[in-house]
Design a protein around this motif. Structure first.
Motif, PDB file in Angstrom:
ATOM      1  N   ARG A 214      33.680 -15.983  61.921  1.00 30.68           N
ATOM      2  CA  ARG A 214      35.125 -15.786  62.127  1.00 30.68           C
ATOM      3  C   ARG A 214      35.483 -14.321  62.366  1.00 30.68           C
ATOM      4  NH1 ARG A 214      33.875 -16.668  56.891  1.00 30.68           N
ATOM      5  NH2 ARG A 214      34.617 -15.164  55.348  1.00 30.68           N
ATOM      6  N   SER A 215      34.447 -13.470  62.401  1.00 26.68           N
ATOM      7  CA  SER A 215      34.684 -12.045  62.650  1.00 26.68           C
ATOM      8  C   SER A 215      33.446 -11.456  63.309  1.00 26.68           C
ATOM      9  CB  SER A 215      34.970 -11.307  61.340  1.00 26.68           C
ATOM     10  OG  SER A 215      33.827 -11.328  60.496  1.00 26.68           O
ATOM     11  N   LEU A 216      33.572 -10.249  63.857  1.00 25.13           N
ATOM     12  CA  LEU A 216      32.460  -9.605  64.549  1.00 25.13           C
ATOM     13  C   LEU A 216      31.322  -9.284  63.582  1.00 25.13           C
ATOM     14  CD1 LEU A 216      31.527  -8.634  67.288  1.00 25.13           C
ATOM     15  CD2 LEU A 216      32.707  -6.453  66.881  1.00 25.13           C
ATOM     16  N   SER A 217      31.676  -8.877  62.375  1.00 18.01           N
ATOM     17  CA  SER A 217      30.630  -8.558  61.394  1.00 18.01           C
ATOM     18  C   SER A 217      29.815  -9.797  61.032  1.00 18.01           C
ATOM     19  CB  SER A 217      31.253  -7.946  60.132  1.00 18.01           C
ATOM     20  OG  SER A 217      32.176  -8.836  59.542  1.00 18.01           O
ATOM     21  N   ARG A 218      30.515 -10.961  60.989  1.00 20.25           N
ATOM     22  CA  ARG A 218      29.792 -12.200  60.669  1.00 20.25           C
ATOM     23  C   ARG A 218      28.828 -12.567  61.797  1.00 20.25           C
ATOM     24  NH1 ARG A 218      28.038 -14.458  57.339  1.00 20.25           N
ATOM     25  NH2 ARG A 218      28.754 -16.603  57.375  1.00 20.25           N
ATOM     26  N   LEU A 219      29.160 -12.204  63.017  1.00 21.16           N
ATOM     27  CA  LEU A 219      28.251 -12.452  64.136  1.00 21.16           C
ATOM     28  C   LEU A 219      26.953 -11.685  63.934  1.00 21.16           C
ATOM     29  CD1 LEU A 219      27.533 -13.532  66.969  1.00 21.16           C
ATOM     30  CD2 LEU A 219      28.715 -11.542  67.926  1.00 21.16           C
ATOM     31  N   TRP A 220      27.076 -10.387  63.588  1.00 20.25           N
ATOM     32  CA  TRP A 220      25.859  -9.586  63.375  1.00 20.25           C
ATOM     33  C   TRP A 220      25.055 -10.138  62.202  1.00 20.25           C
ATOM     34  CZ3 TRP A 220      26.289  -8.198  67.811  1.00 20.25           C
ATOM     35  CH2 TRP A 220      27.338  -7.464  68.347  1.00 20.25           C
ATOM     36  N   GLU A 221      25.747 -10.600  61.174  1.00 17.49           N
ATOM     37  CA  GLU A 221      25.052 -11.172  60.018  1.00 17.49           C
ATOM     38  C   GLU A 221      24.262 -12.424  60.416  1.00 17.49           C
ATOM     39  OE1 GLU A 221      28.207  -9.777  56.528  1.00 17.49           O
ATOM     40  OE2 GLU A 221      28.090 -11.868  57.142  1.00 17.49           O
ATOM     41  N   GLU A 222      24.880 -13.271  61.241  1.00 13.39           N
ATOM     42  CA  GLU A 222      24.213 -14.510  61.645  1.00 13.39           C
ATOM     43  C   GLU A 222      22.979 -14.217  62.505  1.00 13.39           C
ATOM     44  OE1 GLU A 222      24.669 -17.784  60.809  1.00 13.39           O
ATOM     45  OE2 GLU A 222      25.963 -16.869  59.294  1.00 13.39           O
ATOM     46  N   VAL A 223      23.102 -13.246  63.407  1.00 11.18           N
ATOM     47  CA  VAL A 223      21.941 -12.883  64.230  1.00 11.18           C
ATOM     48  C   VAL A 223      20.833 -12.303  63.357  1.00 11.18           C
ATOM     49  CG1 VAL A 223      21.105 -11.440  66.127  1.00 11.18           C
ATOM     50  CG2 VAL A 223      23.391 -12.450  66.265  1.00 11.18           C
ATOM     51  N   ALA A 224      21.231 -11.454  62.409  1.00 11.80           N
ATOM     52  CA  ALA A 224      20.253 -10.847  61.494  1.00 11.80           C
ATOM     53  C   ALA A 224      19.581 -11.914  60.634  1.00 11.80           C
ATOM     54  CB  ALA A 224      20.944  -9.812  60.615  1.00 11.80           C
ATOM     55  N   ASP A 225      20.370 -12.882  60.179  1.00 12.10           N
ATOM     56  CA  ASP A 225      19.836 -13.982  59.370  1.00 12.10           C
ATOM     57  C   ASP A 225      18.799 -14.777  60.176  1.00 12.10           C
ATOM     58  OD1 ASP A 225      19.508 -15.727  57.259  1.00 12.10           O
ATOM     59  OD2 ASP A 225      21.218 -16.980  57.812  1.00 12.10           O
ATOM     60  N   TYR A 226      19.107 -15.025  61.440  1.00 12.60           N
ATOM     61  CA  TYR A 226      18.195 -15.747  62.335  1.00 12.60           C
ATOM     62  C   TYR A 226      16.879 -14.973  62.471  1.00 12.60           C
ATOM     63  CZ  TYR A 226      16.524 -18.116  66.593  1.00 12.60           C
ATOM     64  OH  TYR A 226      15.777 -18.817  67.506  1.00 12.60           O
ATOM     65  N   LEU A 227      16.979 -13.667  62.706  1.00 14.98           N
ATOM     66  CA  LEU A 227      15.779 -12.847  62.887  1.00 14.98           C
ATOM     67  C   LEU A 227      14.951 -12.790  61.613  1.00 14.98           C
ATOM     68  CD1 LEU A 227      17.285  -9.860  64.918  1.00 14.98           C
ATOM     69  CD2 LEU A 227      15.903 -11.746  65.806  1.00 14.98           C
ATOM     70  N   GLN A 228      15.636 -12.661  60.482  1.00 14.64           N
ATOM     71  CA  GLN A 228      14.921 -12.567  59.200  1.00 14.64           C
ATOM     72  C   GLN A 228      14.234 -13.878  58.859  1.00 14.64           C
ATOM     73  OE1 GLN A 228      16.734 -10.198  56.015  1.00 14.64           O
ATOM     74  NE2 GLN A 228      16.395 -11.925  54.634  1.00 14.64           N
TER      75      GLN A 228
END
Length: 654
Positions: free
Chosen positions: A95-109
């Motif tokens: 729901r926000s730009l920061s959550r987008l980066w978190e989701e991508v980071a979560d995927y990579l991790q």
């Protein structure tokens, strides 16, 4: 039983095993190559062009994104540095730009733990900082560069994702996409990003748009064959080889949309309703999305969408205006808005336009959810499919086979109800339709289904209710019962034609008589008019019959096609008219100079003169001997018809 439900992979490509998925990817090769060629040729030291694949639901966006994901991983050069990150179709948590980066980071991790073991955990250390998003992205990008990697982020429904960001976040996101070489985005969307057209918005003309169109005929064949199992392929090949026009009909009906195409084909091939259950499940799954689409529209646009969707077939502006009680000029601008939102589409017919719902699957969902109970609205799409796919005899056989399955208890509940309703409106015989309703009613009752209460009455049941009032000569009430039933079968239409004539509403008589005759699609408009004028005689509606005949003759004189058939119909008209002892009117019509009917139909003229010998004793004597047998044949036909007077009316009471 056909194994159409061995999986739901047909409708959910992300769940399909990779080898099976690649084997079935046979149609969108050109679109894929266009995008993938760009991915391979790009200079990843600089920021690159970002894509949005636009197509209605079921058009293949998710399939394309997965194909890009697989081929990126398989490519020897790309796989060295480019990591594809594909999000699920719905991302409610972002729901926000920061959550987008978190989701991508979560995927990579999670997926690339050996390369990015702690990227999300380390990012979240900045969570309490006011400039969390800035620091999170900075760390995120720095870490990606450190590993000499680039990201290819694949996002379905990207329009909804961007729409959740604030305008400040949208501008920030645009700036990142313009300047960062660390990643690029390929998104999917059911509609054009509204910001793409608004120069005041951050993403005005920003993405490269790739539009998906419906399959053409050849693509439809390849697609269906790729998705069918062995037994289905045999049936599909039979259709392609023996009746290819049927495949074209279903393609046109679905707009060539892959998901809808395979669903309708499945429903036709399926004998027990498993495929129909799949359809209901998917309709249920898309309800939040489609409901959201409707809720977002202003009230006036909602009404327009409702009117067009409930109709299923295309509608002229004037018909939409009549249904909505709005002026045609007033709704034109509203219809343009709906076209811009890609909810409806239009087709020009002369100076007029026909509007229909663009996404046929959305239209199916709307009819199933909002169509009236005990009415054809809910199954209008299935009726259209059956009528376009099956001949009269095939519909009859399908209904009989369907009843046999019901008697053996081999039909799923929802399929039993909906197919019964669709077949009953599709034009099967009166007795077959009545038996079908009785058998389905009994079956649904045996399994305690609540759908039993929603079954509409058969034509025969509806007419039996009306007949009580017909017997008492209360024709207006009988008409009301037939019209309120929303039945439009050949039998009900014929009944309304006769009843309106008995009620002396001759304009409605003509309307329903023409409709009744037109049920045979092989008739031209001129043939329909001539046949209608004859039927009006059979219902003793002479005045309108004469008027319609003159109109038909004028129309035919301008366009003399099907001359043999038209001449036959004119002969039959006069034989019918004379059998009703309308001698003087027949004489008047035959003597009309503009059409030369007296000369063209000499046997009928001299047969009439024989019957009017008392009034014109010398006219019959002018007949040449070569016409004697032809004239006698006409007189025999007239006498035979005279004994069958009021045949249509008597049939009404059987």
């Amino acid at each position: 039983m056909l194994q159409t439900n061995n999986s739901r992979y047909k409708y959910t490509p992300d769940e399909m095993p990779e080898d099976e998925f690649l084997k079935r990817f046979v149609v969108r090769e050109k679109v894929f190559e266009e995008i993938f060629k760009d991915i391979k040729a790009s200079d990843y030291e600089v920021s690159n062009q970002h894509f949005i694949i636009v197509g209605q639901r079921g058009q293949g966006k998710t399939t394309l994104l997965r194909k890009i994901l697989i081929e990126t991983k398989k490519d020897k050069n790309l796989s060295k540095f480019l990591i594809p990150v594909k999000f699920a179709e719905e991302q409610y948590q972002i729901r926000s730009l920061s959550r987008l980066w978190e989701e991508v980071a979560d995927y990579l991790q999670s997926i690339y733990e050996d390369i990015f073991p702690n990227i999300l955990d380390d990012m979240e250390e900045f969570f309490d900082d006011e400039d969390y998003e800035l620091k999170a992205f900075s760390y995120f990008e720095k870490h990606i560069k450190k590993q000499n990697k680039k990201l290819l982020i694949l996002v379905d429904n990207i329009d909804e994702l961007i729409g959740k960001f604030s305008e400040k976040e949208q501008r920030r996101f645009r700036e990142i996409l313009l300047t960062s070489s660390s990643f690029r985005i390929i998104g999917g969307s059911t509609k054009m990003l509204e910001q793409h057209y608004d120069y005041s918005k951050p993403f005005y003309e920003f993405f490269k748009i790739v539009k998906l169109k419906g399959f053409n005929s050849e693509e439809s064949k390849k697609f269906l064959l790729s998705y069918a199992n062995t037994e289905e392929k045999k049936k599909i090949k039979e259709v392609i080889e023996n009746t290819p026009e049927r495949l074209e009909v279903i393609r046109q009906l679905t707009g060539g949309v892959p998901r809808t195409l395979v669903m309708l084909f499945d429903i036709f091939l399926d004998e027990e309703g498993t495929a129909f259950d799949d359809l209901l499940k998917i309709l249920d799954e898309v309800t939040p999305l489609y409901k959201h689409r409707m809720d977002d529209l202003p009230a006036q646009l909602q009404e327009l969408v409702h009117t067009i969707a409930i109709n299923w077939d295309g509608m002229y502006t004037k018909n939409i205006a009549r249904k909505t009680r709005m002026e045609s000029k007033a709704i034109s601008s509203q219809l343009k808005k709906l076209e811009k939102f890609e909810i409806i589409e239009s087709e020009s017919v002369g100076k007029n336009k026909i509007y229909k719902i663009k996404e046929r699957f959305f239209n199916i969902w709307y009819l199933m959810r909002f169509g009236r109970k005990k009415d054809r609205q809910r199954v209008e799409w299935l009726i259209a499919f059956l009528n376009s796919w099956c001949s009269k005899d095939e519909l009859e056989n399908k209904a009989i086979d369907f009843m046999n399955k019901l008697k053996m208890g081999e039909i799923k509940e929802s399929y039993a109800f909906h197919m019964c309703e669709a077949l009953s409106y599709a034009g099967i015989k009166l007795e077959t339709e009545n038996e079908l309703k009785c058998v389905t009613n009994k079956y649904l009752g045996s399994i305690n289904s609540s759908l039993k209460c929603d079954l509409s009455k058969s034509d025969k049941q509806v007419f039996e209710e009306a007949k009580v009032f017909i017997d008492n000569k209360d024709y207006h009430t009988a008409i009301e019962i037939l019209e309120n039933s929303n039945k439009s079968s050949e039998f009900i239409t014929q009944s309304l034609s006769i009843l309106y004539n008995l009620a002396k509403d001759y304009s409605k008589t003509v309307k329903y008589t023409k409709l009744f005759v037109s049920y045979n699609n092989n008739y031209s408009p001129e043939e329909v008019s001539f046949m209608s004028s004859r039927i009006l005689i059979a219902t003793n509606n002479f005045e309108y019959s004469f008027k319609l005949l003159i109109e038909s003759l004028e129309q035919y004189s301008k366009n003399k096609e099907n001359e043999y058939v038209i001449n036959y119909l004119i002969r039959q008209y006069f034989i019918e008219l004379i059998s009703r002892k309308q001698y003087f009117k027949a004489k008047e019509l035959l003597e009309l100079k503009a059409y030369n009917l007296k000369e063209k139909f000499k046997p009928i003229w001299f047969a009439l003169m024989k019957l009017m010998e008392d009034e014109y004793p010398n006219e019959f004597k002018k007949m040449g001997s070569e016409l004697e047998s032809s004239v006698n044949e006409v007189i025999i036909k007239i006498e035979k018809l005279r004994n069958e007077n009021n045949k249509l009316q008597s049939n009404l009471y059987k």
